[in-house]
Design an enzyme around this catalytic site. Structure first.
Site, PDB file in Angstrom:
ATOM      1  N   GLY A 499       0.819  -1.049   0.059  1.00  0.00           N
ATOM      2  CA  GLY A 499       0.011  -0.155   0.019  1.00  0.00           C
ATOM      3  C   GLY A 499       0.861   1.198  -0.009  1.00  0.00           C
ATOM      4  N   GLY A 501       1.037   4.724   2.261  1.00  0.00           N
ATOM      5  CA  GLY A 501       0.822   5.399   3.252  1.00  0.00           C
ATOM      6  C   GLY A 501       0.919   6.889   3.045  1.00  0.00           C
ATOM      7  N   GLY A 502       0.470   7.865   4.043  1.00  0.00           N
ATOM      8  CA  GLY A 502       0.852   9.240   4.053  1.00  0.00           C
ATOM      9  C   GLY A 502       2.242   9.529   3.685  1.00  0.00           C
ATOM     10  N   GLY A 504       4.596   7.501   2.714  1.00  0.00           N
ATOM     11  CA  GLY A 504       5.468   6.544   1.749  1.00  0.00           C
ATOM     12  C   GLY A 504       4.864   5.106   1.510  1.00  0.00           C
ATOM     13  CG  ASP A 617      -3.113  10.874   9.979  1.00  0.00           C
ATOM     14  OD1 ASP A 617      -4.149  11.185   9.660  1.00  0.00           O
ATOM     15  OD2 ASP A 617      -2.102  10.325   9.129  1.00  0.00           O
TER      16      ASP A 617
END
Length: 808
Positions: A499, A501-502, A504, A617
């Protein structure tokens, strides 16, 4: 006499209805047909329908105009979007007599008006014998392709609308260019919402000389208006909202031998989808997952920075700053006068001449590692949209490595910048660097060539980080070798990517002992810096709880920063919750267990750990699932420790994900444990409904996700929020308890929200909390512009605005 009167009455009634039918204009006749043949023309009032009724072709007048056109659209999805128009350049007057679409015996499809004047034609004719008068037919496919076929040749296509697109591209339709035939397909915007004739904006699948290709919007086919950035085999790197964790709607067909490269649209599990370019030049991807109405999946041109070359050559644009334009490091405005007035189009010029430019008698500059104060170097921009007019550098034996890419540029005096992009390789620039953006998320690392004296101090070294690790982190935190991580992930292969992420990409890896790991790579395409890296490493390595992801170690090498975690075989919660094909795997028991697990993890962070930690977050994509679907909170790059008895802090830099941020944090930078409680409430309501809070909007009621949820709850219809795939297989009391808790958590005032202790008690017992208050402020995404929506009441007329947010 009575019988005669009754007969006369019936006769008069019949004559009356016949008279009415004669008076009705012919276009009131309406019927559905499934093909057009030489013996069966298509007349005004008819509709041509695809085999299963997905698409429909007919006559229409856009927005009540005085002109009539032949077009096609999705039959049952509203608002109706015309996806192709036959006679877009030559309309038929509404007041004229009946028009018809007919096919000749030689295969030519023609639209004629009531006076039999030709309005539009396919201009395709096939030589046939006189006995084959019915050998051709025009049909509409379930893909939305209007096709003329030769019936006598197994339905061979002799013309299709997909080859002549208008302003819309449908799934399976291709947009691109053939360098050998010099032919391609483009999208052309309507002139206005009521005029489908060709407007000034066109969309093309890149230039023939560009590899990898990008999508470009032109004004009058000559001036660039917007571009996507190059394709990296999963997304366009100039479009940070194209999240490659999900199917983003695109795929690319490349054939080097044939000289073709085509972009096409796929359905990504939606019922229907299309891409259009508006009459204002704005592209967007629309989808329908229920077959009844449209929703926006993504759109571009959200701000001035998206307009091509907004800051001119060697300028960089960042939408969240004021002014939005700055010169690159080592450059100054070409015209200070124009720059001060906000006209940045002339761009910037270099302050110090490059070393290689001064060496007129030398063919190259010193190699990497043999540098002095006179050499050139590189300055890195993190999270960039790369400039236009790039060149793709590759070798016959193997793709260049990042260091080879750097050396290639350094040893070529004409090279002004380079970037090494995952899944693409080495890109270099030798022309003016134009159309650069700096994103708050996404993008890639771009290296700008500068004279050595223009470069600042070097970044934090590996030794400094290793010293920090040894000083603060426990002995069980392992320091991994970069080569070990590269081998474990097969050189960070795209096939091992879990996936994005925010901060990397995350890759699956297997160590030599067979242990599976997850590796977060923070070097390329990452906005995370040294402080966030150290922050996450320190926090997670010292926090131990079954509902928190466990860190195993880290790795530092030059610009590379890696964090190594335990592997979660079921990835993140959003891969199930927002996937139409997989969300059914989350029955209510699993969803309730996930809610309880997240609550336990937050309770530990806020109350039971040795320090109080605010995550900042919390969202669906940051909840990982183990092999038994148990939740684990992850991604602590933005987390903060609150010392001692302190319960509230303030920050000048608001970071996080829109839709999950509490009003006090989004508006004033104030965060506390109640900020996480707000995010938890949003998350709970998403888990119940399988709806994304920041991608939900009821147009007819002008309501976002939280306001819609409140309305259902206050009207006693809270169970209507439940994901429809669950049917009746859920515990209604547990659902209502969770909706109740969710609404308590998202109340506007932090003091009104329960603590995680209160929430844990309510979830594990029959204890009921207070009645939630109606939310006035709700963070929403109105599809075109993220904003803070304010629901007015009779006693309040003030308005709220949102200031600085770094979206993720």
């Amino acid at each position: 006499m009575g019988i005669e009167s009754e007969s006369v009455g019936c006769l008069n009634l019949s004559m009356f209805f016949l008279f009415i039918l004669i008076l009705l204009p012919p276009h009131y006749h309406c019927s559905q047909v499934y093909n057009i043949t030489p013996l069966q023309p298509f007349v005004q009032g008819d509709t041509l329908v695809s085999p299963t009724g997905i698409f429909e072709l007919g006559f229409f007048s856009p927005n009540g105009s005085a002109n009539k056109y032949v077009g096609l659209w999705h039959k049952n999805i509203f608002p109706r979007k015309v996806v192709w128009v036959a006679n877009r350049e030559k309309p038929i007057a509404v007041t004229g007599s009946l028009a018809s679409l007919r096919i000749s015996s030689n295969g030519s499809l023609e639209l004629v008006d009531g006076n039999q004047n030709s309005v539009w034609s396919t201009n395709v004719t096939i030589q046939v014998s006189s006995s084959s008068t019915s050998s051709f037919a025009a049909v509409l496919s379930d893909e939305g392709n209007f096709v003329v076929k030769d019936v006598t040749k197994a339905g061979q296509s002799i013309w299709q609308s997909f080859d002549y697109p208008g302003d819309t591209m449908l799934p399976t339709q291709r947009l691109g260019y053939n360098t050998k035939s010099k032919k391609g397909t483009i999208l052309t915007a309507w002139k206005s919402e009521s005029d489908p004739s060709s407007g000034i904006y066109t969309v093309e699948g890149g230039r023939a000389t560009e590899v990898p290709a990008q999508v470009i919007i032109w004004i009058n086919r000559s001036t660039p208006f917007w571009r996507s950035g190059p394709w990296d085999k999963s997304k366009f790197i100039g479009m940070p909202d194209m999240d490659d964790r999900y199917l983003n709607g695109f795929e690319v067909e490349e054939n080097v031998e044939q000289g073709t490269e085509y972009f096409s649209l796929k359905l990504f599990d939606a019922f229907a989808a299309y891409i259009e370019i508006s009459s204002q030049g704005k592209p967007k991807l629309m989808y329908s997952d229920n077959g009844r109405n449209w929703s926006i999946y993504w759109e571009t041109l959200e701000n001035r920075c998206d307009i091509y070359g907004a800051c001119g050559p060697f300028g960089v644009c960042k939408a969240s700053e004021s002014p939005i334009c700055k010169c690159l490091k080592g450059f100054v405005p070409k015209s200070h006068h124009e720059w001060s007035k906000g006209d940045w189009t002339e761009g910037c010029v270099r302050k110090t001449e490059l070393f290689c430019e001064r060496q007129k008698t030398k063919n190259s500059v010193p190699l990497q590692g043999i540098q002095d104060d006179n050499d050139d170097g590189f300055w890195k921009i993190v999270g960039a949209k790369v400039p236009d007019y790039y060149e793709y550098i590759t070798s016959f034996n193997a793709q260049y490595t990042p260091n080879e890419c750097k050396t290639q540029c350094l040893n070529n005096c004409s090279c002004l910048a380079y970037a090494y992009v995952n899944n693409i390789g080495c890109l270099v620039w030798s022309k003016d660097l134009n159309d650069i953006q700096k994103f708050s998320k996404g993008g890639v690392d771009l290296y700008i060539r500068l004279a050595r004296k223009e470069l600042g101090s070097s970044p934090t070294s590996r030794d400094t980080l290793l010293e920090y690790i040894g000083k603060y982190d426990p002995s069980e935190l392992l320091i991994y070798d970069f080569d070990t991580m590269s081998t474990a992930t097969d050189n960070f292969s795209i096939t091992n990517k879990l996936g994005q992420g925010g901060f990397g990409p995350v890759y699956k890896g297997i160590l030599q002992d067979g242990k599976e790991i997850a590796v977060k790579r923070l070097s390329s395409s990452s906005g995370q810096g040294i402080e966030e890296f150290k922050n996450e490493m320190l926090l997670i390595s010292n926090l131990q709880h079954k509902n928190l992801v466990r860190m195993m170690g880290c790795c530092v090498k030059e610009d590379e920063k890696l964090l190594v975690y335990e592997f979660m075989p079921n990835k993140s919660l959003d891969t199930f919750l927002f996937d139409p094909m997989r969300r059914g795997e989350l029955d209510w028991d699993r969803r309730f267990n996930i809610i309880q697990g997240i609550a336990r993890g937050l309770l530990y962070l806020h109350h039971d750990s040795y320090v109080k930690v605010i995550h900042r977050d919390l969202k669906v994509s940051n909840i990982l699932l183990d092999e038994k679907m148990n939740p684990k909170i992850s991604d602590f790059g933005l987390a903060r420790i609150i010392e001692g008895t302190q319960c509230v802090e303030n920050t000048q830099k608001v970071v996080g994900t829109r839709g999950y941020m509490s009003p006090e944090y989004a508006m004033s930078g104030i965060f506390s444990e109640k900020s996480d409680v707000y995010s938890f409430g949003v998350l709970v309501l998403e888990i119940i409904s399988s709806k994304k809070n920041n991608n939900f909007f009821l147009y007819d009621q002008q309501l976002g996700f939280l306001a819609h949820t409140w309305n259902l709850w206050s009207e006693g219809r809270g169970l209507e929020l439940v994901d429809e795939v669950l049917g009746d297989s859920y515990c209604s009391s547990e659902v209502l308890k969770c909706v109740h808790i969710g609404l308590l958590c998202v109340q506007d005032n932090a003091v009104d929200r329960p603590s995680m202790k209160d929430i844990a008690l309510m979830l594990s017992s029959k204890t009921d909390g207070p009645q939630p208050k109606r939310p006035l402020f709700t963070i929403q995404n109105s599809f075109s512009h993220p904003q803070l929506l304010y629901e007015r009441t009779k006693s309040s007329t003030s308005e709220a605005t949102i200031t600085v947010i770094e979206g993720r």
